[in-house]
Design an enzyme around this catalytic site. Structure first.
Site, PDB file in Angstrom:
ATOM      1  N   ASN A 206       0.820  -1.212   0.000  1.00  0.00           N
ATOM      2  CA  ASN A 206       0.000   0.000   0.000  1.00  0.00           C
ATOM      3  C   ASN A 206       0.854   1.262   0.000  1.00  0.00           C
ATOM      4  O   ASN A 206       0.554   2.238  -0.707  1.00  0.00           O
ATOM      5  CB  ASN A 206      -0.926   0.011   1.228  1.00  0.00           C
ATOM      6  CG  ASN A 206      -2.173  -0.839   1.018  1.00  0.00           C
ATOM      7  OD1 ASN A 206      -2.611  -1.054  -0.103  1.00  0.00           O
ATOM      8  ND2 ASN A 206      -2.739  -1.333   2.107  1.00  0.00           N
TER       9      ASN A 206
ATOM     10  N   ASP B   6      -5.549  -3.517  -3.192  1.00  0.00           N
ATOM     11  CA  ASP B   6      -6.844  -4.183  -3.373  1.00  0.00           C
ATOM     12  C   ASP B   6      -6.723  -5.375  -4.325  1.00  0.00           C
ATOM     13  O   ASP B   6      -7.344  -6.415  -4.106  1.00  0.00           O
ATOM     14  CB  ASP B   6      -7.871  -3.194  -3.930  1.00  0.00           C
ATOM     15  CG  ASP B   6      -8.346  -2.194  -2.880  1.00  0.00           C
ATOM     16  OD1 ASP B   6      -8.036  -2.386  -1.691  1.00  0.00           O
ATOM     17  OD2 ASP B   6      -9.021  -1.215  -3.261  1.00  0.00           O
TER      18      ASP B   6
ATOM     19  N   ASP C 217      -5.875  -6.763   6.051  1.00  0.00           N
ATOM     20  CA  ASP C 217      -5.266  -7.951   5.441  1.00  0.00           C
ATOM     21  C   ASP C 217      -5.452  -9.172   6.335  1.00  0.00           C
ATOM     22  O   ASP C 217      -4.613 -10.069   6.364  1.00  0.00           O
ATOM     23  CB  ASP C 217      -3.792  -7.714   5.148  1.00  0.00           C
ATOM     24  CG  ASP C 217      -2.996  -7.370   6.413  1.00  0.00           C
ATOM     25  OD1 ASP C 217      -3.624  -7.020   7.422  1.00  0.00           O
ATOM     26  OD2 ASP C 217      -1.756  -7.461   6.380  1.00  0.00           O
TER      27      ASP C 217
END
Length: 300
Positions: free
Chosen positions: A188, A197, A223
């Site tokens: 990320n 994603d 996650d």
């Protein structure tokens, strides 16, 4: 009630039954608004209950061995359904959308007149079925993670509690797997949330491809994922967990971005309740993380 377009609860591809049900020159059919079936159907928004009511009404037209309903949200069959020699299939159409397909089985042939009477009965079900499917879709949306389509935390809490209660009542095994991705924050941070994603979807796909359809799969958010294994899989739970770990590690997106997984595995003990099994499994997951990640640890 939240608005849901009709096409969201309709079958995406309606099959043609031209070879099963010949076309007869029947006149336009109008449902009878005063029928007892219509009154019964309006008392419930549960698809299975509506099917049972419809099956009983259809059984008054001719002896039926089974009635099965296939919708975009799942399949249902009436109570006591069993195979028989003859079958008849029909599409339930509303506003040019196929709500569902019905499959009848009987030990007697479906004559054109009987097919017409069943069709008359089907028209009485259309609006009640549409409403029931909308409710089912809303319930489904409330329990699904919108990104991965796995069960969400709310669905997990309910399913896990029920699984533990059932296991204790029947004295069966119950196994919980908690999964946390390694190095996901860096994805990320370096590549953006859109790539993150994609990785989460890839992990969910790997879980679905690896585990049987009877297993329950969930994403808590972030996650973190969970799996509640069926009782028959308890003896091979460690093998299943390692197979799941391998599938995630070998997925091309996970390899590309350096993402692996750590898993905690928990077996329900006789004295444990659901929250205690969860805590023990979470501790096993923490141990897997602390021991170098990318591995499986069991609760002791």
């Amino acid at each position: 009630m939240e608005f849901i377009p009709l096409q969201d609860v309709a079958l995406s591809a309606a099959p043609s039954y031209a070879t099963v049900t010949p076309s007869y020159p029947w006149p336009d059919i109008s449902p009878c608004p005063d029928s007892s079936l219509l009154s019964q159907l309006q008392t419930t928004l549960d698809v299975q209950q509506q099917l049972n009511m419809f099956s009983m009404a259809a059984g008054k037209i001719m002896p039926l061995a089974s009635v099965k309903l296939q919708t975009a949200l799942g399949e249902h069959q009436a109570m006591g359904s069993q195979p028989a020699s003859y079958q008849h299939k029909s599409l339930l159409m509303l506003e040019q959308q196929c709500l569902a397909q019905l499959q009848y089985h009987s030990d007697y042939p479906f004559s054109p007149m009987l097919q017409r009477e069943l069709l008359l009965l089907e028209t009485e079900w259309l609006f009640a079925l549409r409403n029931a499917l909308v409710v089912a879709r809303l319930q489904q949306m409330a329990l699904k993670d919108p990104l991965t389509s796995l069960g969400n935390r709310r669905f997990f809490d309910d399913s896990f509690d029920k699984a533990v209660q059932l296991a204790k009542r029947r004295q069966h095994a119950c196994v919980l797997i908690l999964l946390d991705l390694d190095n996901f924050k860096q994805v990320n941070d370096h590549y953006g949330h859109a790539i993150g994603d994609e990785v989460l979807i890839a992990v969910a796909d790997a879980m679905r491809d690896t585990l049987r359809a009877t297993d329950s799969l969930f994403r808590f958010g972030g996650d973190e994922f969970a799996v509640v294994l069926s009782a028959e899989d308890s003896d091979s739970a460690d093998l299943i967990a390692r197979r799941l770990l391998k599938a995630i590690n070998q997925h091309h997106l996970c390899q590309r971005y350096g993402v692996t997984a750590s898993l905690g595995l928990g077996h329900l003990q006789p004295e444990q309740f659901a929250h205690q099994l969860f805590m023990a499994t979470d501790q096993a997951l923490y141990a897997a993380k602390q021991s170098g990640k990318n591995n499986v640890r069991q609760n002791s």
